[in-house]
Motif scaffolding. Structure first.
Motif, PDB file in Angstrom:
ATOM      1  N   TYR A   1      -7.049  -2.333   3.709  1.00 35.07           N
ATOM      2  CA  TYR A   1      -6.222  -3.029   2.701  1.00 35.07           C
ATOM      3  C   TYR A   1      -7.075  -3.408   1.486  1.00 35.07           C
ATOM      4  O   TYR A   1      -6.672  -3.199   0.334  1.00 35.07           O
TER       5      TYR A   1
ATOM      6  N   LYS B   1      -4.017 -10.261   4.170  1.00 30.25           N
ATOM      7  CA  LYS B   1      -3.298  -9.547   5.221  1.00 30.25           C
ATOM      8  C   LYS B   1      -4.263  -9.115   6.322  1.00 30.25           C
ATOM      9  O   LYS B   1      -5.469  -9.004   6.105  1.00 30.25           O
TER      10      LYS B   1
ATOM     11  N   GLN C   1      -7.881  -4.639   7.827  1.00 28.66           N
ATOM     12  CA  GLN C   1      -8.011  -5.456   6.619  1.00 28.66           C
ATOM     13  C   GLN C   1      -8.942  -4.788   5.607  1.00 28.66           C
ATOM     14  O   GLN C   1      -8.690  -4.844   4.395  1.00 28.66           O
TER      15      GLN C   1
ATOM     16  N   GLU D   1       0.837  -1.199   0.000  1.00 31.05           N
ATOM     17  CA  GLU D   1       0.000   0.000   0.000  1.00 31.05           C
ATOM     18  C   GLU D   1       0.873   1.251   0.000  1.00 31.05           C
ATOM     19  O   GLU D   1       0.888   2.020   0.957  1.00 31.05           O
TER      20      GLU D   1
END
Length: 879
Positions: free
Chosen positions: A428, A417, A425, A378
């Motif tokens: 993400y 993840k 999460q 990220e």
């Protein structure tokens, strides 16, 4: 004398060819694959020829991991004064993965990414005497560069061809993301007419303004000019300009398709208006075709329905890694075509330019993707690198008529993840979706004429929840029901589920397959035995399901050929065995099955011919043993002959005909016939006596404990057979049970790498708690070899992501100590395999004994602590 003069004249033409071409077109391309020196830190300098990788050997050894770091390449370059007024570039087709190019110690250019071409202008750095080219390469893990993780090896090095490009100062731009600077589209195509649009990017790096003409000429496959168009422009010094030309009304074009891959050529020239000199010239392929994907009816090419069937491809080769010669790369596409395939998924990254050139030429449709695999970082740098890779991929492959799809993600939610932090999460997931949307939008902008594809693994709910099934024009599914999870029958249910719940979204099955170690055979195939026979059944189920459903646009077998994956262990460590071909490109039975399904001409092949070395027990005292022979075909029926005697006519079921064949000891000739089609094979069979008192002479026997599969050692040609419970007058084990792995996925033996051997399958099964092994052999002299490996315990390794049912139970490590005696004579005392030899270490103990008084051989396993084990046993009669 005249002969020698002729040869001299031919040689002068060859060596002066570049100069002639330079005067005519202003462009030279010269290979620079030779005369390189290579060095890793603190290592000796090696003289090498490109393509080259420094990981061709260390990915195959028993030491976990492989070198990921810096490698330095150096080469001298001699250019004379005639080049001073021209533009000079170095062209790199593939360097893994971070690279910086130095000329005479000064940095001339950098590139990030292993799989796309890059071009470095070097004129400003040359002294035109003896220049030094240095390329510093690094394949380290870098969290900002995809791929981060994957089920393939990230080989380092300059592993594709390098060339020197010399052009006029006025030339087609070499700053267009590694492309030729020319972009061709076909805005309108039908059977009656076609139009062509050519966007040429030209650059004037000279000190003068110039009036030039851009000429585009289209030639047919026979070299005849079909039409041309031209534009005259003024190009001021330092200027770069795009010129778009439309060439319309090409009547009755020959359409490009897998059946008729008709290629035109577009030759684009820059001409000096004043002198009429050709300053630069580039040729590109042109194929006239139109296509569409439909959610209900699949894929259409030139208005006709077509099921896209083929395979995915990795670029590495046996003992070469990614540094694969040109001829072997082209051969892969030829093998796909010979299989009856019409589609190549270029996975998981752009590959050598030769691949798509071959697809154009042979009529193979293709998708190409960037290596965003398993997970993302990220970060802005990661996102920018992904976008740049997508841009380079599209620019460099834009003109290939074979390409119909651009893809950009593969199984990106395989490694979830932040599983213990759901709010994090979700952030993400949002970043994953944002990246996918950026890549999709970029792709549609750069090339509106093709489709976009995002590829998911079979976790339906999570991909829908995150929104990844809503972004691309086509959804790809990698499905392994019956291998990594579930049963083969679940596959068809998944296809129907997609069509029901996403009725307006076209989809393809972008991966499916099962491990097929070509050394492992069986008459009783079961999941995870790694046998070719199980893979054959698996592919039949999948092919039937896809071919019978019009809404499935196509299916790509995983994989065309076996490939290197350093982190894998299993029966052939570091190799993914799902290929239809071996890593050395030898066909497996599954390749023949695909020919039976896909070829349009009559086809008949003894698929089992690859299993040409066999052994088995005779049937109940007879001098024969019944074993399966499978024939792949697209015909209705065939007749099988054994040594000239008919075994009858049988009909094909799912493109396979199977006979039970009574094999005798020695060479058995198999012949299959159907009409004017036939095939034959010689099977060498070593018949083992049902009882040692039978007429069949006993020579030797190799037995796998805890197994129902056969194993062929390709080096020694030893054939290992399954065990059996002891039978009086014969042989077998007494007591115990087969070893079972410690996770749900591995229900057959162990998948651990066995150290110290190339014959891992010999040691990956065992009988646990064995009490005895007996051979009721007649009197004589015998050699006995016992094989052991401790399969429980050792270093705890990360569960590999692709093992979808890889729910490890805690290994119940016990202190295993036992003794072995042979005919009541101690042979091995107080063995502790883990302590004495190490975990998963191959141990072989051999002895010679004399059998007298009709006692035969009895091997006793006496437990001291825990349960005794035996992995394999060999018996050989000396005299």
């Amino acid at each position: 004398m005249l002969k020698h003069k002729s040869l001299l004249w031919i040689w002068l033409v060859i060596i002066s060819g570049y100069n002639c071409a330079a005067q005519r077109t202003g462009r030279e391309t010269i290979s620079l694959n030779d005369q390189w020196e290579f060095q890793k830190p603190d290592a000796q300098i090696e003289k090498i020829i490109l393509p080259h990788t420094w990981n061709d050997k260390d990915v195959l050894d028993d030491v976990p991991g492989y070198y990921r770091g810096v490698g330095v390449y150096k080469r001298k370059l001699k250019l004379d004064d005639s080049v001073k007024e021209r533009a000079v570039f170095l062209v790199f087709n593939g360097v893994a993965q971070e690279s910086e190019v130095f000329i005479n110690g000064k940095s001339a250019g950098k590139h990030i990414g292993s799989y796309t071409k890059f071009i470095v202008p070097i004129s400003a750095f040359l002294n035109y005497k003896e220049d030094l080219v240095e390329v510093r390469v690094n394949n380290r893990f870098n969290e900002d560069i995809p791929p981060l993780t994957a089920d393939f090896t990230f080989f380092g090095g300059i592993y594709r061809n390098v060339s020197l490009l010399i052009t006029s100062p006025i030339h087609f731009s070499q700053k267009e993301n590694g492309s030729s600077g020319i972009f061709i589209t076909t805005p309108a195509v039908s059977a009656l007419s076609a139009s062509v649009r050519v966007n040429s990017v030209v650059e004037n790096s000279s000190s003068f303004d110039k009036k030039i003409k851009i000429i585009n000429s289209i030639y047919n496959a026979n070299g005849g000019q079909v039409t041309s168009g031209s534009s005259t422009i003024s190009l001021i010094r330092g200027e770069k300009k795009s010129i778009v030309q439309d060439i319309k009304s090409i009547k009755n074009p020959s359409l490009w398709s897998p059946k008729n891959p008709y290629l035109y050529r577009v030759v684009t020239k820059i001409v000096d208006v004043k002198t009429s000199e050709v300053i630069d010239q580039v040729s590109n392929p042109l194929g006239f075709r139109w296509f569409r994907f439909d959610a209900n009816e699949g894929f259409f090419l030139n208005g006709e329905s077509m099921k896209l069937m083929g395979a995915s491809r990795h670029q590495d080769y046996d003992n070469l890694g990614n540094a694969t010669p040109d001829a072997l790369q082209i051969k892969d596409v030829e093998l796909l075509k010979a299989m009856g395939g019409n589609f190549l998924r270029v996975a998981h990254y752009p590959q050598d330019p030769l691949i798509l050139e071959a697809c154009d030429r042979l009529g193979i449709l293709a998708s190409v993707e960037i290596p965003v695999v398993n997970t993302i970082t990220e970060s802005e740098a990661f996102t920018n690198n992904c976008l740049n890779m997508q841009t380079e991929m599209i620019a460099q492959n834009f003109n290939h008529p074979s390409v119909v799809i651009w893809a950009y993600m593969n199984e990106i939610l395989l490694r979830l993840k932040f599983s213990n932090d759901k709010p994090r999460q979700q952030i993400y997931f949002d970043h994953v979706r944002e990246l996918a949307q950026k890549l999709d939008s970029l792709t549609r902008k750069l090339d509106p004429s093709r489709y976009t594809l995002l590829i998911n693994h079979g976790a339906w709910d999570i991909y829908n929840k995150v929104g990844l099934t809503k972004i691309p024009m086509i959804v790809g599914w990698n499905l392994y029901s019956g291998w990594y999870s579930g049963a083969p029958e679940d596959f068809a249910k998944f296809l129907d589920k997609h069509h029901k719940e996403l009725p307006n979204t076209p989809f393809m099955v972008t991966e499916y397959g099962a491990d097929a170690d070509p050394r492992i055979r069986t008459n009783q195939p079961v999941r995870f035995d790694k046998s070719v026979e199980y893979a054959l059944k698996f592919h039949q189920v999948y092919l039937n399901a896809m071919l019978s459903r019009p809404f499935v646009a196509g299916g790509m077998a995983w994989n065309l050929a076996d490939f290197n994956s350093e982190t894998r262990e299993e029966t052939m460590p570091h190799i993914n065995n799902k290929g239809l071909l071996t890593i050395a490109r030898q066909p497996k039975d599954t390749y023949f099955l695909y020919q039976g399904y896909l070829l349009q001409k009559p086809y008949l092949k003894i698929a089992s011919s690859q299993w040409k070395e066999r052994t088995a027990l005779a049937d109940s005292g007879k001098l024969l043993s019944m074993q399966n022979i499978q024939v792949a075909t697209n015909l209705k029926s065939a007749e099988l002959y054994l040594n000239g005697k008919s075994l009858g006519v049988k009909e094909a079921l799912d493109h396979i005909i199977e006979w039970k064949v009574p094999f005798a000891d020695g060479i058995n000739q198999i012949r299959v016939v159907s009409g004017d089609q036939s095939d034959q094979a010689d099977i060498h069979f070593q018949l083992q006596p049902f009882q040692f008192s039978d007429q069949i002479p006993f020579k030797d026997m190799n037995v796998l404990l805890g197994a129902k599969r056969y194993y062929i050692d390709n080096q020694t040609h030893e054939i290992w057979m399954p065990d059996q419970i002891y039978k009086k007058g014969s042989w077998g084990y007494v007591g115990g049970e087969p070893f079972k792995g410690t996770n749900n996925r591995i229900s057959y033996g162990s998948d651990k790498n066995i150290l110290g051997t190339e014959n891992d399958p010999v040691y990956q099964t065992q009988q646990v708690g064995i009490k005895q092994f007996k051979f009721d052999v007649p009197d004589g002299e015998y050699d006995i070899s016992l094989h052991f490996a401790e399969l429980v315990g050792g270093e705890t390794k990360e569960a590999l992501a692709y093992n979808l049912d890889n729910n490890h139970k805690t290994e119940a490590v016990e202190n295993r100590v036992f003794s072995v005696s042979i005919n009541e004579t101690p042979f091995m005392e107080n063995i502790n395999l883990a302590e004495d030899f190490g975990y998963t270490r191959a141990v072989q103990k051999k002895t010679r004994i004399t059998v007298t008084s009709g006692k035969g051989i009895t091997i006793d396993f006496n437990a001291i602590e825990g349960k005794p084990i035996l992995n394999a046993i060999q018996l050989k009669k000396v005299y």
